[in-house]
Design a protein around this motif. Structure first.
Motif, PDB file in Angstrom:
ATOM      1  N   TYR A 272       0.836  -1.210   0.000  1.00 40.61           N
ATOM      2  CA  TYR A 272       0.000   0.000   0.000  1.00 40.61           C
ATOM      3  C   TYR A 272       0.866   1.253   0.000  1.00 40.61           C
ATOM      4  N   TRP A 273       1.890   1.288   0.857  1.00 44.09           N
ATOM      5  CA  TRP A 273       2.726   2.485   0.942  1.00 44.09           C
ATOM      6  C   TRP A 273       3.569   2.659  -0.319  1.00 44.09           C
ATOM      7  N   ARG A 274       3.972   1.556  -0.947  1.00 48.28           N
ATOM      8  CA  ARG A 274       4.686   1.684  -2.222  1.00 48.28           C
ATOM      9  C   ARG A 274       3.770   2.255  -3.300  1.00 48.28           C
ATOM     10  N   ASP A 275       2.548   1.741  -3.357  1.00 51.12           N
ATOM     11  CA  ASP A 275       1.601   2.240  -4.358  1.00 51.12           C
ATOM     12  C   ASP A 275       1.278   3.715  -4.123  1.00 51.12           C
ATOM     13  N   THR A 276       1.115   4.082  -2.855  1.00 49.20           N
ATOM     14  CA  THR A 276       0.803   5.475  -2.532  1.00 49.20           C
ATOM     15  C   THR A 276       1.975   6.386  -2.881  1.00 49.20           C
ATOM     16  N   GLY A 277       3.189   5.948  -2.552  1.00 54.81           N
ATOM     17  CA  GLY A 277       4.367   6.736  -2.893  1.00 54.81           C
ATOM     18  C   GLY A 277       4.521   6.900  -4.393  1.00 54.81           C
ATOM     19  N   ALA A 278       4.236   5.834  -5.133  1.00 56.67           N
ATOM     20  CA  ALA A 278       4.344   5.910  -6.590  1.00 56.67           C
ATOM     21  C   ALA A 278       3.312   6.879  -7.161  1.00 56.67           C
ATOM     22  N   ALA A 279       2.088   6.825  -6.636  1.00 57.93           N
ATOM     23  CA  ALA A 279       1.041   7.725  -7.126  1.00 57.93           C
ATOM     24  C   ALA A 279       1.390   9.182  -6.823  1.00 57.93           C
ATOM     25  N   ASP A 280       1.919   9.438  -5.612  1.00 57.70           N
ATOM     26  CA  ASP A 280       2.304  10.807  -5.257  1.00 57.70           C
ATOM     27  C   ASP A 280       3.534  11.254  -6.036  1.00 57.70           C
ATOM     28  N   GLY A 281       4.431  10.327  -6.306  1.00 63.55           N
ATOM     29  CA  GLY A 281       5.692  10.691  -6.943  1.00 63.55           C
ATOM     30  C   GLY A 281       5.533  11.225  -8.345  1.00 63.55           C
ATOM     31  N   THR A 311       9.106   6.365   0.333  1.00 66.25           N
ATOM     32  CA  THR A 311      10.150   7.248  -0.194  1.00 66.25           C
ATOM     33  C   THR A 311      10.760   6.688  -1.471  1.00 66.25           C
ATOM     34  N   GLN A 312      11.104   5.419  -1.464  1.00 59.87           N
ATOM     35  CA  GLN A 312      11.728   4.828  -2.651  1.00 59.87           C
ATOM     36  C   GLN A 312      10.782   4.859  -3.847  1.00 59.87           C
ATOM     37  N   ALA A 313       9.522   4.560  -3.616  1.00 63.07           N
ATOM     38  CA  ALA A 313       8.557   4.590  -4.719  1.00 63.07           C
ATOM     39  C   ALA A 313       8.348   6.022  -5.208  1.00 63.07           C
ATOM     40  N   TRP A 314       8.268   6.983  -4.261  1.00 60.34           N
ATOM     41  CA  TRP A 314       8.082   8.380  -4.647  1.00 60.34           C
ATOM     42  C   TRP A 314       9.274   8.869  -5.471  1.00 60.34           C
ATOM     43  N   GLN A 315      10.470   8.562  -5.018  1.00 60.85           N
ATOM     44  CA  GLN A 315      11.670   9.009  -5.733  1.00 60.85           C
ATOM     45  C   GLN A 315      11.747   8.401  -7.135  1.00 60.85           C
ATOM     46  N   ARG A 316      11.381   7.145  -7.244  1.00 62.09           N
ATOM     47  CA  ARG A 316      11.433   6.483  -8.552  1.00 62.09           C
ATOM     48  C   ARG A 316      10.462   7.144  -9.538  1.00 62.09           C
ATOM     49  N   GLU A 317       9.234   7.411  -9.100  1.00 60.38           N
ATOM     50  CA  GLU A 317       8.249   8.022  -9.992  1.00 60.38           C
ATOM     51  C   GLU A 317       8.535   9.502 -10.216  1.00 60.38           C
ATOM     52  N   ASN A 318       9.077  10.175  -9.193  1.00 64.18           N
ATOM     53  CA  ASN A 318       9.444  11.579  -9.358  1.00 64.18           C
ATOM     54  C   ASN A 318      10.542  11.724 -10.403  1.00 64.18           C
ATOM     55  N   ALA A 319      11.493  10.784 -10.389  1.00 67.99           N
ATOM     56  CA  ALA A 319      12.569  10.817 -11.384  1.00 67.99           C
ATOM     57  C   ALA A 319      12.013  10.587 -12.785  1.00 67.99           C
TER      58      ALA A 319
END
Length: 457
Positions: A272-281, A311-319
């Motif tokens: 869930y937190w990976r998916d949320t981070g990816a969506a926010d990223g 954090t890792q998911a957000w950073q990956r999608e932000n990049a």
């Protein structure tokens, strides 16, 4: 004759003659047992002499000295297999023997298939045994008592159908075990304690159904682990945790698998937190603290791995979001670009790429307009050349006509044609100049588009 357990489909009997190509291939292999078997199993009479003549014409080697005997043995087995298959098909459907109907069928008469009552009877007996085993299996699986055998026997006698006591009993025993396994699985899947077995056993005994406690408990024990895993996965995003579930389980006497529950619960939360981070990223700010504050409202929990997963998911999608190519394409689509969520060092580049994407679309529209204008001018020039060519042919024809009168009318016609030719030439020259201009604009717009795309980096 040895009884074979192979079930030859009825379609083989109805297949008719084998293809010439297949027969030639069989001849080249030279397996006369197989050749004979194919003739027998497809309902053909034995015809070694005919097959030998055919193979002599198409094979590279003569038939072996024992080919006739091998063909005869193969044919006999094939004929047996064909009739046995027909008998088994009738027997497995719970029908009385239908040998006479099979003998009178169109296909048997058409192929003049040699008859084989013993093979049919052997197949029917095998099929009948299978029928009663399957019937017993269904009755046992449905939770019917073993005494159900007697009504089955009576019905068979009334229909003058052979009843296979041993086959029915074997099937019923297997079905009865399946019945108890299914019961254990169902109870565990629903979170019902295995103490429910006592109630099931009492009800079964009162109905005369044999009890298989080991089958029930084996299935229940295997599935209860999955129950706790599924429960942990479900609870992770619905605001529940083990403490509540543990108390509920103890209250109803349900065996607890805390480790499996927690592993599934934590695994689902991390997902869930990976998916949320990816969506926010992808185009949104780093919202971890806000997400954690609202976790209880959203029916989730913050656990030790939450920060890293988000954090890792957000950073990956932000990049992936904060690159010039993406900004350029979003500019082309005019869909907005949240450059403020990107690193300060690349924000100006992204703004430039976004504006370049917008400018690119403007240039692309102008390019398409220039192409359309050029195509229209080219069509008009083509039409003008056609008209000019036609007019010049008319002028030459008039000049070359020996019987054409020379008078005021013909002179007036010639002047009119010359005037029209001059006007068409002038018109065509203007069109060609306009077409050259349009082509230059096409090239300019294309170069501008290439430059805008190239200079985003």
């Amino acid at each position: 004759m040895k009884t074979t357990l192979r079930l030859i489909p009825l379609m083989l009997l109805l297949a008719g003659c084998q293809s010439t190509q297949q027969r030639i291939a069989d001849c080249k292999v030279g397996d006369w047992t197989a050749i004979g078997h194919k003739d027998g199993v497809t309902g053909e009479p034995a015809s070694y002499a005919e097959r030998k003549d055919f193979c002599d014409d198409h094979a590279d080697k003569p038939a072996a000295t024992d080919a006739a005997a091998r063909y005869a043995a193969g044919w006999a087995q094939g004929n047996w297999d064909a009739w046995q298959a027909l008998g088994q098909q009738d027997g497995v459907q719970g029908q009385q023997p239908r040998y006479e109907q099979r003998v009178g069928s169109d296909e048997v008469r058409k192929h003049k298939t040699p008859l084989n009552r013993p093979a049919y009877d052997a197949g029917w007996a095998n099929g009948n045994t299978t029928y009663w085993r399957n019937t017993g299996l269904r009755d046992g699986t449905d939770g019917l008592p073993s005494t159900q055998k007697e009504p089955r026997r009576a019905n068979a006698a009334a229909a003058q159908l052979r009843f296979d006591d041993a086959a029915y009993t074997d099937g019923w025993r297997a079905g009865n075990r399946t019945f108890w396994s299914d019961a254990g699985y169902s109870d565990a899947k629903s979170g019902i304690p295995d103490s429910e077995f006592r109630n099931r056993a009492a009800a079964a005994r009162s109905a005369g159904v044999d009890v298989q406690e080991d089958a029930y408990r084996t299935a229940w024990s295997a599935e209860i682990v999955n129950y706790w895993r599924n429960l942990g996965t479900q609870d992770a995003t619905s605001g529940k945790e083990f403490g509540q579930r543990g108390r509920e389980a103890k209250a109803k006497g349900l065996k607890i698998h805390e480790q499996e529950y927690r592993q599934a619960w934590e695994s689902r939360l991390l997902a869930y937190w990976r998916d949320t981070g990816a969506a926010d990223g992808y185009g949104h700010p780093f919202l971890l603290e806000e997400r954690i504050r609202n976790a209880s409202r959203d029916g989730v929990f913050a656990i030790p791995g939450t920060e890293d997963a988000y954090t890792q998911a957000w950073q990956r999608e932000n990049a992936r979001y904060c690159v010039p190519d993406n900004a350029f394409e979003r500019g082309r689509a005019n869909s907005g670009m949240a450059v403020e969520v990107c690193a300060p060092a690349v924000q100006n580049q992204l703004k430039h790429a976004y504006v370049s994407g917008q400018d690119y679309e403007v240039a692309a529209a102008k390019y398409q307009q220039a192409v359309a204008e050029a195509n229209e001018l080219a069509n008009r020039a083509r039409d003008a050349r056609y008209r000019l060519g036609k007019l010049e042919r008319e002028i030459r024809a008039a000049q070359e006509a020996k019987d054409r009168p020379v008078n005021d009318d013909t002179a007036k016609q010639d002047r009119r044609r010359e005037q029209e030719r001059r006007e068409l030439n002038d018109y065509l020259q203007r069109l060609e100049r306009q077409l050259d201009d349009a082509r230059r604009w096409i090239e300019r717009h294309d170069l501008q588009m290439q430059r805008l795309r190239r200079e985003i980096y």
